[in-house]
Design a protein around this motif. Structure first.
Motif, PDB file in Angstrom:
ATOM      1  N   UNK A   1      41.407  38.316 -13.168  1.00 47.73           N
ATOM      2  CA  UNK A   1      40.283  39.090 -12.664  1.00 47.73           C
ATOM      3  C   UNK A   1      40.366  39.494 -11.209  1.00 47.73           C
ATOM      4  N   UNK A   2      41.525  39.354 -10.578  1.00 46.16           N
ATOM      5  CA  UNK A   2      41.679  39.793  -9.182  1.00 46.16           C
ATOM      6  C   UNK A   2      41.589  41.319  -9.113  1.00 46.16           C
ATOM      7  N   UNK A   3      40.941  41.824  -8.071  1.00 47.91           N
ATOM      8  CA  UNK A   3      40.810  43.271  -7.873  1.00 47.91           C
ATOM      9  C   UNK A   3      41.429  43.655  -6.535  1.00 47.91           C
ATOM     10  N   UNK A   4      42.422  44.551  -6.622  1.00 43.79           N
ATOM     11  CA  UNK A   4      43.134  45.037  -5.430  1.00 43.79           C
ATOM     12  C   UNK A   4      42.982  46.555  -5.412  1.00 43.79           C
ATOM     13  N   UNK A   5      41.929  47.088  -4.801  1.00 44.71           N
ATOM     14  CA  UNK A   5      41.646  48.519  -4.894  1.00 44.71           C
ATOM     15  C   UNK A   5      42.553  49.355  -3.988  1.00 44.71           C
ATOM     16  N   UNK A   6      42.546  50.654  -4.229  1.00 41.40           N
ATOM     17  CA  UNK A   6      43.287  51.581  -3.381  1.00 41.40           C
ATOM     18  C   UNK A   6      42.848  51.409  -1.930  1.00 41.40           C
ATOM     19  N   UNK A   7      43.818  51.461  -1.035  1.00 42.27           N
ATOM     20  CA  UNK A   7      43.516  51.310   0.376  1.00 42.27           C
ATOM     21  C   UNK A   7      43.550  49.883   0.874  1.00 42.27           C
ATOM     22  N   UNK A   8      43.809  48.920  -0.020  1.00 43.50           N
ATOM     23  CA  UNK A   8      43.972  47.524   0.386  1.00 43.50           C
ATOM     24  C   UNK A   8      45.449  47.162   0.311  1.00 43.50           C
ATOM     25  N   UNK A   9      45.802  46.057   0.960  1.00 41.22           N
ATOM     26  CA  UNK A   9      47.222  45.684   1.008  1.00 41.22           C
ATOM     27  C   UNK A   9      47.364  44.157   0.975  1.00 41.22           C
ATOM     28  N   UNK A  10      48.334  43.694   0.170  1.00 36.06           N
ATOM     29  CA  UNK A  10      48.699  42.278   0.155  1.00 36.06           C
ATOM     30  C   UNK A  10      50.163  42.182   0.565  1.00 36.06           C
ATOM     31  N   UNK A  11      50.439  41.377   1.582  1.00 41.27           N
ATOM     32  CA  UNK A  11      51.811  41.153   2.042  1.00 41.27           C
ATOM     33  C   UNK A  11      52.160  39.692   1.773  1.00 41.27           C
ATOM     34  N   UNK A  12      53.018  39.492   0.776  1.00 44.30           N
ATOM     35  CA  UNK A  12      53.368  38.146   0.393  1.00 44.30           C
ATOM     36  C   UNK A  12      54.293  37.468   1.387  1.00 44.30           C
ATOM     37  N   UNK A  13      54.438  36.150   1.228  1.00 43.26           N
ATOM     38  CA  UNK A  13      53.914  35.377   0.103  1.00 43.26           C
ATOM     39  C   UNK A  13      52.406  35.193   0.187  1.00 43.26           C
ATOM     40  N   UNK A  14      51.775  35.237  -0.986  1.00 42.62           N
ATOM     41  CA  UNK A  14      50.325  35.071  -1.050  1.00 42.62           C
ATOM     42  C   UNK A  14      49.925  34.631  -2.441  1.00 42.62           C
ATOM     43  N   UNK A  15      48.822  33.878  -2.515  1.00 43.49           N
ATOM     44  CA  UNK A  15      48.263  33.438  -3.789  1.00 43.49           C
ATOM     45  C   UNK A  15      46.778  33.778  -3.781  1.00 43.49           C
ATOM     46  N   UNK A  16      46.341  34.555  -4.768  1.00 46.98           N
ATOM     47  CA  UNK A  16      44.943  34.949  -4.869  1.00 46.98           C
ATOM     48  C   UNK A  16      44.311  34.260  -6.068  1.00 46.98           C
ATOM     49  N   UNK A  17      43.247  33.505  -5.816  1.00 46.24           N
ATOM     50  CA  UNK A  17      42.561  32.799  -6.877  1.00 46.24           C
ATOM     51  C   UNK A  17      41.820  33.742  -7.800  1.00 46.24           C
ATOM     52  N   UNK A  18      41.492  33.246  -8.986  1.00 47.36           N
ATOM     53  CA  UNK A  18      40.808  34.056  -9.993  1.00 47.36           C
ATOM     54  C   UNK A  18      39.550  34.685  -9.412  1.00 47.36           C
ATOM     55  N   UNK A  19      39.338  35.974  -9.736  1.00 47.16           N
ATOM     56  CA  UNK A  19      38.128  36.661  -9.316  1.00 47.16           C
ATOM     57  C   UNK A  19      38.090  37.084  -7.867  1.00 47.16           C
ATOM     58  N   UNK A  20      39.189  36.904  -7.140  1.00 44.47           N
ATOM     59  CA  UNK A  20      39.226  37.371  -5.747  1.00 44.47           C
ATOM     60  C   UNK A  20      39.118  38.895  -5.712  1.00 44.47           C
ATOM     61  N   UNK A  21      38.314  39.406  -4.788  1.00 42.75           N
ATOM     62  CA  UNK A  21      38.109  40.846  -4.668  1.00 42.75           C
ATOM     63  C   UNK A  21      38.430  41.312  -3.251  1.00 42.75           C
ATOM     64  N   UNK A  22      39.269  42.326  -3.166  1.00 43.14           N
ATOM     65  CA  UNK A  22      39.546  43.003  -1.905  1.00 43.14           C
ATOM     66  C   UNK A  22      38.785  44.321  -1.892  1.00 43.14           C
TER      67      UNK A  22
END
Length: 349
Positions: A292-313
């Motif tokens: 259920x993670x949401x990574x919408x347009x215009x957001x950025x994730x630069x790993x390493x990274x761990x996103x828990x369930x339901x995390x919203x950017x």
């Protein structure tokens, strides 16, 4: 939690799970420390699975802080072949006091493997038990040499690897640089000594009470030095370090699957759990995305990274070398080298 007493003999496991975990800040206000996720799975699940891999089929927890949450997990944990039991303490009694609390579940055990509930490790418990048995020790302390041993229980050993003393004093530094990892193998003889110590201190400790008493009585206490990964994840930076370290190991295969069709940079490696996450933003590096993670347009994730369930950017969020707890809601801005929860709060800040 009520379960039948285990059958006698064999090796049993104890996970010390009573502490409040206050050094993790707001995270442990609602989640007991052993249920804090590492690679989006409760830390205690990794511990119990590793005990099971060493043919330990009976594990008992001592509980206090948020005990009902741990009891619920123990009832529903999908760990095959392991019987889980728990004892809830009315008050905190110290690490060795937690072992005292579960003594009734250990009658007849040949060996008992004791693991701190904040130990994130890849140690082979079976090998530790075999070493303990081979050396004929009353107790074995799993040890590791670290750069700065002062925050931990320090271990003094002789040339043959027998422990001659332990020190818990941040102002002192023993020459060995060796510490206790909070993992032990305890024989019935040591359990008898521990029972004798019941009630002698309000916060009964292995380093300050049990080991010195064993040595005073002439019982052998062995050091089993490990080079396996170990981290006490009781503080946010240690939790971050452990999560990102294990993200680069084969533990990731046990926690998630490689997501082949998530939009990302060519060099990205996206892993996910459950249904395909909603990834419209940019992802680079190795990243684990919970359900259920949401990574919408215009957001950025630069790993390493761990996103828990339901995390919203949201648009404008940049997440870099960080982890999030389940349900974290991030606003626009840059989050770097952080452990995040709630409404983008940083643990320990």
């Amino acid at each position: 939690m009520s379960v039948p007493r285990p059958s006698p003999g064999g090796t049993r496991g104890v996970v010390l799970a009573a502490g409040r975990g206050t050094r993790l800040g707001g995270i442990t206000a609602t989640v007991p420390k052993p249920l804090v996720p590492v690679l989006n799975r409760p830390l205690v699940a990794w511990i119990v699975e590793d005990l099971a891999a060493s043919d330990i089929t009976q594990v008992v927890f001592n509980l206090h802080h948020l005990a009902p949450a741990m009891e619920t997990w123990a009832r529903t944990a999908p760990i095959d072949g392991v019987r889980l039991a728990s004892v809830t303490e009315d008050r905190l009694t110290g690490p060795a006091g937690g072992l005292v609390a579960v003594l009734d579940h250990l009658s007849g055990a040949e060996h008992v493997v004791v693991v701190s509930g904040d130990a994130c490790t890849t140690v082979d418990f079976g090998e530790v038990v075999r070493t303990h048995h081979r050396r004929g020790a009353a107790m074995t302390v799993v040890t590791q040499v670290v750069d700065d041993p002062r925050p931990f229980g320090q271990v003094d050993i002789d040339p043959d690897g027998w422990i001659t003393g332990m020190v818990r004093d941040p102002s002192r530094r023993l020459p060995s640089g060796m510490i206790s990892t909070g993992m032990y193998v305890v024989s019935p003889k040591a359990l008898d000594v521990l029972s004798d110590l019941r009630g002698t201190a309000p916060d009964l400790d292995f380093d300050r009470h049990l080991v010195p008493e064993l040595l005073r009585r002439g019982s052998a206490v062995a050091a089993c030095e490990t080079s396996a990964y170990w981290n006490d994840v009781g503080v946010p930076q240690a939790l971050l370090s452990a999560s990102l370290h294990l993200l680069g190991t084969d533990r990731l295969d046990r926690a998630a699957r490689l997501c082949m069709d998530a939009p990302a940079d060519a060099a990205a490696e996206v892993w996910c759990e459950g249904s395909h996450p909603a990834v419209m933003g940019t992802v680079s590096g190795r990243v684990l995305l919970g359900e259920g993670v949401r990574v919408p347009a215009g957001s950025r994730i630069e790993g390493p990274a761990v996103l828990g369930a339901g995390t919203t950017l949201v648009e404008g969020t940049v997440l870099r070398r960080s982890i999030t707890m389940p349900g974290t809601q991030l606003l626009a801005g840059t989050f770097e080298d952080a452990v995040l929860f709630g409404q983008g709060e940083e643990a320990g800040s």
